[in-house]
Design a protein around this motif. Structure first.
Motif, PDB file in Angstrom:
ATOM      1  N   THR B  16       0.841  -1.198   0.000  1.00  0.00           N
ATOM      2  CA  THR B  16       0.000   0.000   0.000  1.00  0.00           C
ATOM      3  C   THR B  16       0.875   1.245   0.000  1.00  0.00           C
ATOM      4  OG1 THR B  16       0.005   0.118   2.400  1.00  0.00           O
ATOM      5  CG2 THR B  16      -1.774  -1.170   1.385  1.00  0.00           C
ATOM      6  N   PRO B  17       0.299   2.390  -0.367  1.00  0.00           N
ATOM      7  CA  PRO B  17       1.068   3.638  -0.281  1.00  0.00           C
ATOM      8  C   PRO B  17       1.578   3.890   1.139  1.00  0.00           C
ATOM      9  CG  PRO B  17      -0.923   3.961  -1.585  1.00  0.00           C
ATOM     10  CD  PRO B  17      -1.014   2.592  -1.026  1.00  0.00           C
ATOM     11  N   GLN B  18       0.774   3.535   2.133  1.00  0.00           N
ATOM     12  CA  GLN B  18       1.226   3.728   3.525  1.00  0.00           C
ATOM     13  C   GLN B  18       2.504   2.925   3.793  1.00  0.00           C
ATOM     14  OE1 GLN B  18      -1.778   3.218   2.504  1.00  0.00           O
ATOM     15  NE2 GLN B  18      -3.287   4.480   3.632  1.00  0.00           N
ATOM     16  N   LEU B  19       2.499   1.691   3.336  1.00  0.00           N
ATOM     17  CA  LEU B  19       3.676   0.850   3.548  1.00  0.00           C
ATOM     18  C   LEU B  19       4.896   1.472   2.871  1.00  0.00           C
ATOM     19  CD1 LEU B  19       4.812  -1.822   4.668  1.00  0.00           C
ATOM     20  CD2 LEU B  19       4.314  -2.867   2.460  1.00  0.00           C
ATOM     21  N   LEU B  20       4.686   1.976   1.655  1.00  0.00           N
ATOM     22  CA  LEU B  20       5.814   2.592   0.939  1.00  0.00           C
ATOM     23  C   LEU B  20       6.328   3.812   1.690  1.00  0.00           C
ATOM     24  CD1 LEU B  20       5.251   2.240  -2.881  1.00  0.00           C
ATOM     25  CD2 LEU B  20       5.972   0.624  -1.119  1.00  0.00           C
ATOM     26  N   ARG B  21       5.404   4.560   2.291  1.00  0.00           N
ATOM     27  CA  ARG B  21       5.854   5.728   3.064  1.00  0.00           C
ATOM     28  C   ARG B  21       6.671   5.299   4.283  1.00  0.00           C
ATOM     29  NH1 ARG B  21       0.961   8.066   1.368  1.00  0.00           N
ATOM     30  NH2 ARG B  21      -0.185   7.430   3.248  1.00  0.00           N
ATOM     31  N   ARG B  22       6.209   4.239   4.944  1.00  0.00           N
ATOM     32  CA  ARG B  22       6.995   3.741   6.095  1.00  0.00           C
ATOM     33  C   ARG B  22       8.374   3.273   5.651  1.00  0.00           C
ATOM     34  NH1 ARG B  22       5.534  -0.873   9.034  1.00  0.00           N
ATOM     35  NH2 ARG B  22       7.088  -0.163  10.530  1.00  0.00           N
ATOM     36  N   LEU B  23       8.393   2.556   4.547  1.00  0.00           N
ATOM     37  CA  LEU B  23       9.672   2.095   4.005  1.00  0.00           C
ATOM     38  C   LEU B  23      10.591   3.282   3.733  1.00  0.00           C
ATOM     39  CD1 LEU B  23      11.601   0.041   2.657  1.00  0.00           C
ATOM     40  CD2 LEU B  23      10.259   0.295   0.556  1.00  0.00           C
ATOM     41  N   HIS B  24      10.057   4.250   3.043  1.00  0.00           N
ATOM     42  CA  HIS B  24      10.853   5.411   2.667  1.00  0.00           C
ATOM     43  C   HIS B  24      11.382   6.139   3.915  1.00  0.00           C
ATOM     44  CE1 HIS B  24      12.236   8.709   0.238  1.00  0.00           C
ATOM     45  NE2 HIS B  24      11.537   9.566   0.968  1.00  0.00           N
ATOM     46  N   ALA B  25      10.492   6.332   4.875  1.00  0.00           N
ATOM     47  CA  ALA B  25      10.890   7.048   6.096  1.00  0.00           C
ATOM     48  C   ALA B  25      11.980   6.281   6.849  1.00  0.00           C
ATOM     49  CB  ALA B  25       9.674   7.263   6.993  1.00  0.00           C
ATOM     50  N   THR B  26      11.827   4.977   6.884  1.00  0.00           N
ATOM     51  CA  THR B  26      12.822   4.161   7.604  1.00  0.00           C
ATOM     52  C   THR B  26      14.182   4.226   6.913  1.00  0.00           C
ATOM     53  OG1 THR B  26      11.044   2.672   8.286  1.00  0.00           O
ATOM     54  CG2 THR B  26      13.309   1.846   8.475  1.00  0.00           C
ATOM     55  N   ARG B  27      14.138   4.074   5.597  1.00  0.00           N
ATOM     56  CA  ARG B  27      15.387   4.113   4.848  1.00  0.00           C
ATOM     57  C   ARG B  27      16.073   5.467   5.002  1.00  0.00           C
ATOM     58  NH1 ARG B  27      18.118   0.108   3.173  1.00  0.00           N
ATOM     59  NH2 ARG B  27      18.584   0.958   1.134  1.00  0.00           N
ATOM     60  N   LYS B  28      15.280   6.513   5.021  1.00  0.00           N
ATOM     61  CA  LYS B  28      15.833   7.865   5.132  1.00  0.00           C
ATOM     62  C   LYS B  28      16.459   8.085   6.512  1.00  0.00           C
ATOM     63  CE  LYS B  28      14.045  12.458   4.419  1.00  0.00           C
ATOM     64  NZ  LYS B  28      12.798  13.194   4.191  1.00  0.00           N
ATOM     65  N   ARG B  29      15.788   7.552   7.528  1.00  0.00           N
ATOM     66  CA  ARG B  29      16.277   7.767   8.882  1.00  0.00           C
ATOM     67  C   ARG B  29      17.669   7.131   9.095  1.00  0.00           C
ATOM     68  NH1 ARG B  29      16.001   5.339  14.032  1.00  0.00           N
ATOM     69  NH2 ARG B  29      16.227   6.922  15.657  1.00  0.00           N
ATOM     70  N   THR B  30      17.893   5.983   8.478  1.00  0.00           N
ATOM     71  CA  THR B  30      19.195   5.331   8.620  1.00  0.00           C
ATOM     72  C   THR B  30      20.309   6.258   8.142  1.00  0.00           C
ATOM     73  OG1 THR B  30      18.204   3.154   8.339  1.00  0.00           O
ATOM     74  CG2 THR B  30      20.578   3.317   7.935  1.00  0.00           C
ATOM     75  N   VAL B  31      20.078   6.841   6.962  1.00  0.00           N
ATOM     76  CA  VAL B  31      21.098   7.739   6.414  1.00  0.00           C
ATOM     77  C   VAL B  31      21.265   8.961   7.306  1.00  0.00           C
ATOM     78  CG1 VAL B  31      21.723   9.173   4.430  1.00  0.00           C
ATOM     79  CG2 VAL B  31      20.689   6.919   4.068  1.00  0.00           C
ATOM     80  N   SER B  32      20.141   9.438   7.843  1.00  0.00           N
ATOM     81  CA  SER B  32      20.251  10.646   8.668  1.00  0.00           C
ATOM     82  C   SER B  32      20.994  10.357   9.982  1.00  0.00           C
ATOM     83  CB  SER B  32      18.866  11.235   8.938  1.00  0.00           C
ATOM     84  OG  SER B  32      18.200  10.464   9.907  1.00  0.00           O
ATOM     85  N   LEU B  33      20.916   9.096  10.448  1.00  0.00           N
ATOM     86  CA  LEU B  33      21.675   8.757  11.660  1.00  0.00           C
ATOM     87  C   LEU B  33      23.173   8.915  11.440  1.00  0.00           C
ATOM     88  CD1 LEU B  33      19.834   5.566  13.004  1.00  0.00           C
ATOM     89  CD2 LEU B  33      19.986   7.801  14.128  1.00  0.00           C
ATOM     90  N   ALA B  34      23.612   8.672  10.211  1.00  0.00           N
ATOM     91  CA  ALA B  34      25.038   8.746   9.915  1.00  0.00           C
ATOM     92  C   ALA B  34      25.500  10.150   9.581  1.00  0.00           C
ATOM     93  CB  ALA B  34      25.376   7.789   8.754  1.00  0.00           C
ATOM     94  N   LYS B  35      24.590  11.073   9.476  1.00  0.00           N
ATOM     95  CA  LYS B  35      24.924  12.442   9.063  1.00  0.00           C
ATOM     96  C   LYS B  35      26.034  13.081   9.888  1.00  0.00           C
ATOM     97  CE  LYS B  35      23.080  14.124   5.409  1.00  0.00           C
ATOM     98  NZ  LYS B  35      21.620  14.055   5.280  1.00  0.00           N
ATOM     99  N   PRO B  36      25.953  13.024  11.203  1.00  0.00           N
ATOM    100  CA  PRO B  36      26.992  13.731  11.965  1.00  0.00           C
ATOM    101  C   PRO B  36      28.360  13.045  11.939  1.00  0.00           C
ATOM    102  CG  PRO B  36      25.010  13.270  13.304  1.00  0.00           C
ATOM    103  CD  PRO B  36      24.918  12.450  12.066  1.00  0.00           C
ATOM    104  N   LEU B  37      28.483  11.985  11.194  1.00  0.00           N
ATOM    105  CA  LEU B  37      29.696  11.169  11.282  1.00  0.00           C
ATOM    106  C   LEU B  37      30.611  11.359  10.085  1.00  0.00           C
ATOM    107  CD1 LEU B  37      28.007   7.875  12.528  1.00  0.00           C
ATOM    108  CD2 LEU B  37      29.240   9.588  13.892  1.00  0.00           C
ATOM    109  N   SER B  38      31.905  11.197  10.325  1.00  0.00           N
ATOM    110  CA  SER B  38      32.873  11.201   9.232  1.00  0.00           C
ATOM    111  C   SER B  38      32.920   9.813   8.607  1.00  0.00           C
ATOM    112  CB  SER B  38      34.254  11.565   9.773  1.00  0.00           C
ATOM    113  OG  SER B  38      34.757  10.495  10.561  1.00  0.00           O
ATOM    114  N   GLU B  39      33.585   9.708   7.482  1.00  0.00           N
ATOM    115  CA  GLU B  39      33.759   8.398   6.846  1.00  0.00           C
ATOM    116  C   GLU B  39      34.501   7.444   7.764  1.00  0.00           C
ATOM    117  OE1 GLU B  39      35.475   8.345   3.040  1.00  0.00           O
ATOM    118  OE2 GLU B  39      33.966   9.636   2.120  1.00  0.00           O
ATOM    119  N   GLU B  40      35.470   7.985   8.492  1.00  0.00           N
ATOM    120  CA  GLU B  40      36.225   7.134   9.402  1.00  0.00           C
ATOM    121  C   GLU B  40      35.329   6.597  10.511  1.00  0.00           C
ATOM    122  OE1 GLU B  40      38.686  10.645   9.186  1.00  0.00           O
ATOM    123  OE2 GLU B  40      40.354   9.363   9.842  1.00  0.00           O
TER     124      GLU B  40
END
Lengths: 412, 412, 412, 412
Positions: B16-40
């Protein structure tokens, strides 16, 4: 078992001639177990988990000396001051103890000196208990009786460990020496495997009634068990051999993750005392009568929790919980080999019963101390002394322990 | 958690569209968790039990690629053939995997390449799921929806692990770097400790109702719990500091035997992230905002089972069983901090529920594989993603695990 | 020493009555060394580096049986087939061997059986050698004589190891049992320390002249030694006690880097057999006569290379090279305690002499195999059998070995 | 090499523009070595023996800051107080140091910050040295010049280690990433192996003449070498591949006893960077240009002492002593590949020369500390910076070290 000393000391029983006879018989049996052995056999330790026979003989004596003589004997003086450290197993409240992995380095005192230590303590104990029977206070007689009972139970545990540890030691020797000659030439015959059904319901668990129990069997309490079935007999060598033959030790899907690491890390391919005959075609088993052809109809012995669990998965079954085991054993006819054959692994982690209270002081000091990362075994084994087993008895070992007289009863 | 992937895939829900939104939000949050971090920061592994942030980012992507794209995408080709090994965690059925302790040696692919991997899979996944919504069969849509739900839950688990493992890594650095600046200056205030009573009786345990659960939460079944009381809130830093100050780490009588060996063998004297200020008078705590004064009113975090158990003994209490926890949490008002603060150790060894059946195939391959020598934690922590917690959730770790966001709720 | 079997078998000597007397005396002495010991003392192994007395008794017998009887005796049959594995030490060419760390698990054969094994082989050997003297070929007589000589030297090495290993075993026992009573009540008196000067020049190193030597003493060759001085006597307990008292075990600047890790990793604070008296004020030393007050004038014993090196640095000196030792010992009067007191560590890594050639076949199989990460000791100790020491003798042990009768002679 | 800092500081040279140019060029080259690398590549540590590239960059800077700026700069303040601990390698006299196995956990400071640290120190150093050239005292100028020279030599050592450690890191990655692309397509061609004879005699060993040397190259002294021959070139991959193919890694007779345990314990079957191509028929080699077909004519690289020694025995030869190597390299034409190809193992244990005196203070603190259980390598490798090699240079590593650019030159 053999690692903890859990007891209820509030018994109302007094010192009696019957108790003294039990004490005497137990003490005598320990010495008779060592009869077929040389001094060297009694002294050596095959691994940190096992103890030398001589150490078992001394430690059980130390127990009576420390907890009874020292408390009740007028003008008590220890047989040897150093023995208080050397033969203390874990009672921190009593003082220092000799490191467990170094028990096998004690070539002195000699076995003869340990036997003399036993005689000395037995004599003094007999005199003391005679006196208590004649003219001791009721309170003292009750306390002493409870401690004697505990000492007897403790020594019975060590009698099983003497055979268990000795078997492990002899198995390390490429000469595969026999402890005693084989007298019974008859082969075993396994009954067909049947499944006993038990309905769902609330069951009573734990020790009930008079007499002795360890405190891990208390308090009696309620558990709910969903409906289950339990195997009527233990798994046989032949059944387990099929598991081995069909790649049981090579398929990670059958094992717990930690069990699989253990199997691979140690290169395991079969039970600890099994080996192939020279031609590779048939299995032999190391026994207390030396190397013997593996009896396919006989119950499987010396199996770890990890092996028991993997076998059960392969067999489309599982291990019972200790509550299932106790509930079925309490009510159901149709179950054979509950006692006197092999300790039976359960899937229950060793944990305190609701309301569990450890005893006070040194004897209770380590009550419950082992209640983590160990699994409960129920029943008793062929190495368990007569009269030591009961329905509520909880033995326990880590999931990797292979050298105990342990087997498998399946559940579904 | 994060070590197993247990799921029921028989859900009736469609994409459903709702499921896709949850998927998208979850995937986005993972990347945002790494935002404050350097590659190292994203690349290094601080111990074998922890994984690099970059590995978490890639592994959660591998999951969608392997279990959804490979199955449903026409003309599927993997983003990079080697990633199938590098970012497989434990699914033996899928093929080889890279050894866990060497995850931190993967300086390539770079974080940028992993982000590109994420984008690529996200794009293809979006297209695929759009197509299924438009013109997929009901069967395919159900299967895909169940797998997306599983992938979301899986990624949420790894989001908590990203913070957990990252905190451990930063704590190894003598510069004590902050992940994010502290924004909240207000001090905690702990409510008085109260005890909630629960009567004896048969209780229903396990997942109930619609929506997602892992298969270790099933089947729903009955347990009997004797009467007990449960602490109304979690143990605070101040309460635990009293235990430390009064010699809690120096008294063997408070510890399980194996716990005491662990304490002595590692020279432990306080929780993993505590340290004395320079003058020795006050405690500091390493946090994701760097070193901070220890807040005595705040809930205790990052405690092992052994420490939790010893503290409970010192406090004249005990840890609850997981059944007590669930029964109380289901029925009782008066309990605070059940979710969103700290995972709460129970005295229950992680074991299958009666009638437990692992799912088939690769996803279920390792179901139940960790059900030995681990202890169940209930509730959820401040690092657990929104919407991931529930009453029947079973987290589990070995008794020595200290780096999780784990705390103590006492029982009696 | 005791770990290699390096020999030159090209001797021209024949079997003679004198050789038989030496053989007989050597074999007898081994048994007499075990006289004061119980069966248990003879059976137990205190660490992987040490072997049980019983094993030494059997292994030295195995040597004669395997290398002489098997080759020369008509219709040879081994005393016991399993002994060929059990008492083989390292000769891969001969076949399998029992793992060294498990030598102490052999409670069977009993000490009595091993003594019977000795008698059997001695009798057959006597008969064989008598026959060779009467009517053997010159070639056979030469070969047999060389092998008997080797067997005698080998057994002498093991006689020292019997005392060395036994001392280590008894030292593990908190009862500190004595091997023999102390008979000599006189205290030692150390001469003043003098320094013998040796000029720079080319020196001849290695065995020279007739009789027996191990092949690591050959070929005789030239070395250049710059001018140096050598201590006239060994370091005393008192001198080393000053090093201990002044913080020798706490100052990393005195130790080789690897030595310092070893000291810290093992928590070392003094030599292996030293301990404080109860009041902490005075040193005691475990000896073969039990615990004794430390004799400050007596030569220091049981020191590792790392300790010897650290002491030398502290004392403003160094250890000599083995070439310096041999050159000085060959030429200089004024050096006492060269032999019969303590093996003397040199700074020379154990390495082949230029042109070194290992012997052929099983006896030479492992020649030179230990020439890495070991350091040469020169001289001989109070535990070395009469007649076993010589100027060119090269003993060797790893830098951490503490349980040998090893001491310090300084150089500058 | 890279583990010790041995120097003679009594040089008479002053600070000169030439010296400043050498300093500048050396500092610049270190940064350029890291150019092809990502931040992640620079941060990770592949094993305790290796260090991250970033750590090498910072440590070499710390050296100049600590030993020159701190001593000579007016109003000296460290760039960052914590760096004094983080980037200290072993100088106990300077204070605490960060544990070596945890160097790879330092995700902060970032590579950029380390580069800024380098710039800062370089700038201040330039200013300081300019000042000393203009108006410094002769004494200060001499001291500073000697320290700059030492810092340059030290940084050159670390330049080789950067490549060595980086290669080890990249080799752990199943993607086998290249450090730089391969530019040189021409295959190697090995000359026929010839043997150079050197007569017996007294030779001069050790550094001779002006310029820089480490103190382990001093004092110059005499050694006697018996007649020997030395291989004209290094062992090739093809020659070693024959050893592998003929079972070199499976025959215990070829190995030192400790080497054989190492081979078996680690399951070794070929050199560290070799692997079979997929079809198993041909060898590939991991190089700084990624995986490449093994060039059979090229010199063998990355070999341990144990492997070198076993190969030499198999080839009917031996390794030279370091004195033989130096004597031959000093006098003989006809030897190729002495420098710039591979460090050449000698059979000489790393030991002090007669009369060796460590320098005073922090710089000399650890002089000679590694002179145990290590073996000397002579020559230099393709990774050794231009101008760093010389006849008397003594590199050294333990017998198990495989990851260095080390090879084999045989002797007889």
């Amino acid at each position: 078992m053999g690692k903890t000393m859990e007891i209820q000391l509030d018994s109302a029983a007094l010192v009696t001639p019957q108790l003294l006879r039990r004490l005497h018989a137990t003490r005598k049996r320990t010495v008779s177990l060592a009869k077929p052995l040389s001094e060297e056999d009694c002294c050596v330790q095959s691994m940190p988990d096992a103890s030398p026979v001589k150490w078992h003989m001394a430690h059980t004596t130390w127990f009576f000396e420390t907890f009874i003589l020292e408390r009740f004997e007028a003008g008590f003086k220890p047989f040897h001051p150093a023995f208080r450290v050397l033969f203390n197993s874990y009672y921190n409240g009593i003082g220092e103890k000799h490191p467990r992995p170094q028990r096998g380095l004690l070539t002195r005192p000699s076995t003869d000196e340990v036997v003399a230590y036993r005689h000395n303590v037995d004599t003094r104990l007999g005199k003391l208990l005679d006196g208590l029977m004649r003219d001791g206070s009721v309170e003292d007689s009750r306390s002493a009786a409870a401690l004697v009972e505990l000492g007897v139970q403790h020594e019975q545990q060590h009698q099983e460990l003497i055979l268990t540890d000795l078997k492990h030691l002899l198995a390390q020797n490429p000469l595969f020496p026999a402890y005693t000659p084989r007298t019974d030439g008859s082969a075993a015959h396994a009954a067909p495997l049947a499944w006993q059904h038990v309905d769902a319901g609330v069951v009573q668990i734990g020790f009930d009634g008079g007499g002795f129990c360890f405190d891990n069997e208390l308090p009696r309490h309620r558990q709910f068990t969903e409906a289950f079935t339990l195997a009527s007999r233990l798994t046989t060598n032949g059944e387990y051999a099929a598991f081995v033959a069909e790649g049981g030790y090579r398929d990670p899907a059958l094992w717990l993750s930690e069990g699989w690491e253990w199997v691979r890390g140690n290169g395991l391919r079969h039970p600890i005392y099994w080996q192939r005959e020279n031609d590779g075609a048939r299995w032999q088993e190391f026994t207390l009568h030396g190397l013997q052809p593996l009896d396919m109809q006989a119950p499987l012995l010396h199996i770890s929790y990890f092996e028991a669990d993997a076998y059960a998965r392969w067999a489309g079954a599982r291990l019972p919980t200790e509550f299932e085991w106790e509930a079925a054993a309490a009510r159901e006819p149709g179950l054979s080999q509950l006692y006197g054959t092999a300790w039976q692994w359960t899937s229950s982690s060793y944990a305190p019963y609701p309301g569990f209270t450890p005893a006070d002081g040194a004897i209770g000091e380590y009550n419950g101390k082992f209640m983590v990362n160990q699994y409960v075994l129920r029943g008793s084994s062929l190495a368990t002394p007569e009269g030591h087993a009961r329905l509520s008895y909880r033995n326990f070992f880590p999931a990797t322990a292979r050298w105990q007289f342990s087997g498998i009863r399946l559940a579904k």
